[in-house]
Design a protein around this motif. Structure first.
Motif, PDB file in Angstrom:
ATOM      1  N   MET A   1     -18.377 -39.142  66.672  1.00  0.00           N
ATOM      2  CA  MET A   1     -18.249 -40.088  65.567  1.00  0.00           C
ATOM      3  C   MET A   1     -18.232 -41.531  65.927  1.00  0.00           C
ATOM      4  O   MET A   1     -17.424 -41.933  67.057  1.00  0.00           O
ATOM      5  N   SER A   2     -18.915 -42.554  65.393  1.00  0.00           N
ATOM      6  CA  SER A   2     -18.785 -43.847  65.879  1.00  0.00           C
ATOM      7  C   SER A   2     -17.582 -44.613  65.225  1.00  0.00           C
ATOM      8  O   SER A   2     -17.165 -44.169  64.188  1.00  0.00           O
ATOM      9  N   LEU A   3     -17.255 -45.619  65.829  1.00  0.00           N
ATOM     10  CA  LEU A   3     -16.144 -46.414  65.454  1.00  0.00           C
ATOM     11  C   LEU A   3     -16.756 -47.378  64.174  1.00  0.00           C
ATOM     12  O   LEU A   3     -17.536 -48.228  64.296  1.00  0.00           O
ATOM     13  N   THR A   4     -15.949 -47.406  62.951  1.00  0.00           N
ATOM     14  CA  THR A   4     -16.016 -48.426  62.058  1.00  0.00           C
ATOM     15  C   THR A   4     -15.412 -49.583  62.338  1.00  0.00           C
ATOM     16  O   THR A   4     -14.106 -49.456  62.426  1.00  0.00           O
ATOM     17  N   ILE A   5     -15.985 -50.667  62.425  1.00  0.00           N
ATOM     18  CA  ILE A   5     -15.352 -51.932  62.721  1.00  0.00           C
ATOM     19  C   ILE A   5     -15.331 -53.249  61.440  1.00  0.00           C
ATOM     20  O   ILE A   5     -16.501 -53.111  60.970  1.00  0.00           O
ATOM     21  N   GLU A   6     -14.466 -53.704  61.375  1.00  0.00           N
ATOM     22  CA  GLU A   6     -14.199 -54.894  60.396  1.00  0.00           C
ATOM     23  C   GLU A   6     -13.162 -55.934  60.792  1.00  0.00           C
ATOM     24  O   GLU A   6     -12.419 -55.695  61.701  1.00  0.00           O
ATOM     25  N   VAL A   7     -13.757 -56.869  60.120  1.00  0.00           N
ATOM     26  CA  VAL A   7     -12.924 -57.870  60.482  1.00  0.00           C
ATOM     27  C   VAL A   7     -12.091 -58.609  59.285  1.00  0.00           C
ATOM     28  O   VAL A   7     -12.741 -58.920  58.139  1.00  0.00           O
ATOM     29  N   VAL A   8     -10.730 -58.499  59.433  1.00  0.00           N
ATOM     30  CA  VAL A   8      -9.944 -58.983  58.289  1.00  0.00           C
ATOM     31  C   VAL A   8      -9.078 -59.947  58.435  1.00  0.00           C
ATOM     32  O   VAL A   8      -8.566 -60.369  59.493  1.00  0.00           O
ATOM     33  N   ARG A   9      -8.294 -60.344  57.461  1.00  0.00           N
ATOM     34  CA  ARG A   9      -7.256 -61.428  57.542  1.00  0.00           C
ATOM     35  C   ARG A   9      -5.884 -60.905  57.638  1.00  0.00           C
ATOM     36  O   ARG A   9      -5.074 -61.585  58.228  1.00  0.00           O
ATOM     37  N   THR A  10      -5.744 -59.527  56.943  1.00  0.00           N
ATOM     38  CA  THR A  10      -4.212 -58.971  57.295  1.00  0.00           C
ATOM     39  C   THR A  10      -4.463 -57.421  57.572  1.00  0.00           C
ATOM     40  O   THR A  10      -5.469 -56.801  57.193  1.00  0.00           O
ATOM     41  N   VAL A  11      -3.296 -56.802  58.170  1.00  0.00           N
ATOM     42  CA  VAL A  11      -3.610 -55.432  58.506  1.00  0.00           C
ATOM     43  C   VAL A  11      -3.583 -54.732  57.329  1.00  0.00           C
ATOM     44  O   VAL A  11      -2.998 -54.667  56.249  1.00  0.00           O
ATOM     45  N   PRO A  12      -4.682 -53.831  57.282  1.00  0.00           N
ATOM     46  CA  PRO A  12      -5.033 -52.800  56.086  1.00  0.00           C
ATOM     47  C   PRO A  12      -3.825 -51.803  55.964  1.00  0.00           C
ATOM     48  O   PRO A  12      -3.138 -51.427  56.858  1.00  0.00           O
ATOM     49  N   THR A  13      -3.649 -51.480  54.696  1.00  0.00           N
ATOM     50  CA  THR A  13      -2.808 -50.574  54.360  1.00  0.00           C
ATOM     51  C   THR A  13      -3.010 -49.209  54.920  1.00  0.00           C
ATOM     52  O   THR A  13      -1.881 -48.410  55.166  1.00  0.00           O
ATOM     53  N   THR A  14      -4.197 -48.862  55.329  1.00  0.00           N
ATOM     54  CA  THR A  14      -4.560 -47.535  55.661  1.00  0.00           C
ATOM     55  C   THR A  14      -4.384 -47.514  57.455  1.00  0.00           C
ATOM     56  O   THR A  14      -4.392 -46.396  57.990  1.00  0.00           O
TER      57      THR A  14
END
Ligand code: BES
Ligand code: MN
Ligand code: ZN
Length: 483
Positions: free
Chosen positions: A1-14
């Motif tokens: 399974m491939s890695l879903t990547i996101e760029v965010v400002r704060t650590v996701p609650t998940t």
């Protein structure tokens, strides 16, 4: 399974694991909730490669990730730190880290390196396992300040492409020989080329024979599996140069009638197509990266088998460029198939040619399993290859193309023989290849030593390494023609 990547400002609650960078000096991030004294007391000093999982009653696991001396931080250091984080995260699926947010490394390069490190350390080959669980991490959030968001997004996209290419090369090389014949490899190449929008042509045995490619046809003589040569083309608008890449695609190297002993090294000869895998994966990545250099890739695919129809010692082959070769060891097959690829490549008069191959056990003896040997006829090109390998942390070391050893290849009946003596095997193999470059600027990468790992280490994972893929991508995307 491939890695879903996101760029965010704060650590996701998940997030299930959060990688917090800590240097050997400087402030310890408050988010970790521990003082430096507490970290030190637990054996964590912030050195590169060190990690410490901080137990938490609830919420995500916080993982201190050593980055060494903050002022010395590089993209290579970040890639390794990200890999250590991914390994320390164990089976946790949702990862987040601010490793790409550190000062001193630009956001594009930082995000690219972090994505590469996590993706490559997270790699598992599950092709033939019934348990398809595979890679533990499924998502990665890069936490960065808003000023770095745009750059980090670009870097993360690039890293997903380069790490995806290296992953593809690993998958191809880890696949057992019955599942990765020349025909299957060529079919794979067509599939990848079509998806990426590359030009692709496949040549079968009759066509190769008609083209005078006596090397690849000769190596294939003992096999029940036909050979394939694949030509991949990437031609951007207003190309700034043209590079030919040639990959050794021996899908299984038994040695032919110069049969290899049944040892561990022989058992890894399903990976003798690692050069072709690197070239294919490289070409597949170029459109997404908007590479400005035109690139032609040759995949020289066959297995090397003993049988009643196999090549014999004393046989003479006529190669694509007309030169004749007397066979003194059927296990020196890689140079025979590369000879045809280099001859064809040189005919288009490119600015440069680079071949990559698992060519000699001698390079493993000389340089070990952490750096490839580089030789060639043009120092400026060799320098570009070596610089690319430094940037991608795929190290190389130059060996001399010592012309004084050319006489070791002299043959009584043909233009040359296919082996030299017992000494300087990597150099004599390169002198052989040099006969087919027609003075086109050429560099040769012998990756026999770096093709596989015996265990996990940083972003390197047990099995096929995908070595050379990111190096070649870096090389051709930054290539500058020379006079
Ligand atoms: N594929 C092997 C080289 C190799 C060895 C790759 C170990 C990866 C790990 C190559 O075709 C080979 O057999 N080379 C011979 C050449 C010799 C007969 C001159 C070798 O190195 O022994
Ligand atoms: Mn061999
Ligand atoms: Zn081989």
């Amino acid at each position: 399974m491939s890695l879903t990547i996101e760029v965010v400002r704060t650590v996701p609650t998940t997030a299930a694991a959060v990688g917090v960078p800590v240097g050997t000096s400087g402030a310890v991030p408050k988010s970790l909730g521990l003082s430096r004294a507490a970290l030190t007391a637990n054996g964590f000093e912030g050195k590169p490669g060190q990690t410490l999982v901080v137990p938490a009653a609830d919420g995500p696991a916080l993982i201190a990730v050593g980055i060494g001396k903050p002022a010395d931080l590089t993209e290579n250091g970040l890639r390794s730190a990200a890999a250590s984080f991914a390994r320390a995260a164990g089976k946790r699926a949702a990862l987040a880290t601010s490793l790409a947010d550190l000062d001193g490394v630009d956001p594009v390069g930082a995000a690219k390196a972090v994505v590469e490190g996590v993706t490559l350390a997270n790699y598992r080959f599950v092709g033939l396992k019934n348990d398809k669980t595979g890679s533990p991490a499924t998502s990665l959030a890069l936490v960065v300040r808003s000023a770095r968001t745009a750059g980090a997004k670009r870097g993360a996209e690039q890293g997903a492409v380069t790490a995806g290419a290296a992953t593809l090369a690993r998958d191809l090389a880890n696949t057992p020989p019955a599942y990765m014949t020349a025909r299957i490899l060529a079919d794979k190449a067509v599939e990848i080329a079509t998806a990426a929008g590359l030009g692709v042509e496949v040549f079968n045995k009759d066509q190769l024979q008609a083209m005078g490619c006596g090397g690849i046809v000769g190596v294939n003589a003992g096999s029940t599996e036909p050979p394939r040569m694949v030509r991949l083309t990437y031609i951007p608008a207003n190309a700034t140069g043209h590079v030919v890449l040639v990959g050794k695609g021996v899908t299984y190297d038994s040695g032919g009638i110069s049969l290899k002993p049944s040892d561990a090294s022989h058992a890894s000869m399903k990976m003798d197509m690692s050069g072709a895998a690197a070239v294919l994966a490289t070409l597949g990545a170029l459109p997404a990266l908007g590479c400005a250099t035109a690139v032609t890739g040759y995949l020289m695919c066959t297995d090397n088998m003993p049988s009643g129809s196999a090549l014999k010692l004393g046989d003479v082959l006529t190669m694509r460029n007309g030169k004749t070769v007397e066979i003194h060891n059927t296990d020196a097959e890689g140079r025979l198939i590369l000879a045809d690829g280099l001859s064809l490549g040189a005919e288009s008069k490119p600015d440069a040619m680079v071949d990559i191959c698992t060519l000699t056990g001698a390079v493993l003896s000389a340089l070990g399993d952490r750096m490839a040997g580089v030789l060639g006829n043009n120092q400026a090109l060799i320098d570009q290859v070596r610089a690319a390998g430094t940037r991608t942390d795929e190290p190389t070391w130059q060996l001399p193309l010592a012309k004084e050893y050319r006489k070791l290849l002299d043959s009584h009946v043909a233009d040359m023989r296919n082996i030299g003596g017992p000494l300087a095997g990597t150099i004599t193999a390169s002198l052989f290849l040099d006969e087919f470059t027609n003075d086109v600027p050429w560099a040769h990468i012998d990756m026999a030593g770096t093709m596989k790992m015996d265990g996990d280490e940083g972003w390197l994972a047990k099995g096929a390494t995908g070595y050379g893929t990111r190096l070649l991508i870096d090389l051709v995307t930054k290539f500058t023609p020379f006079s």
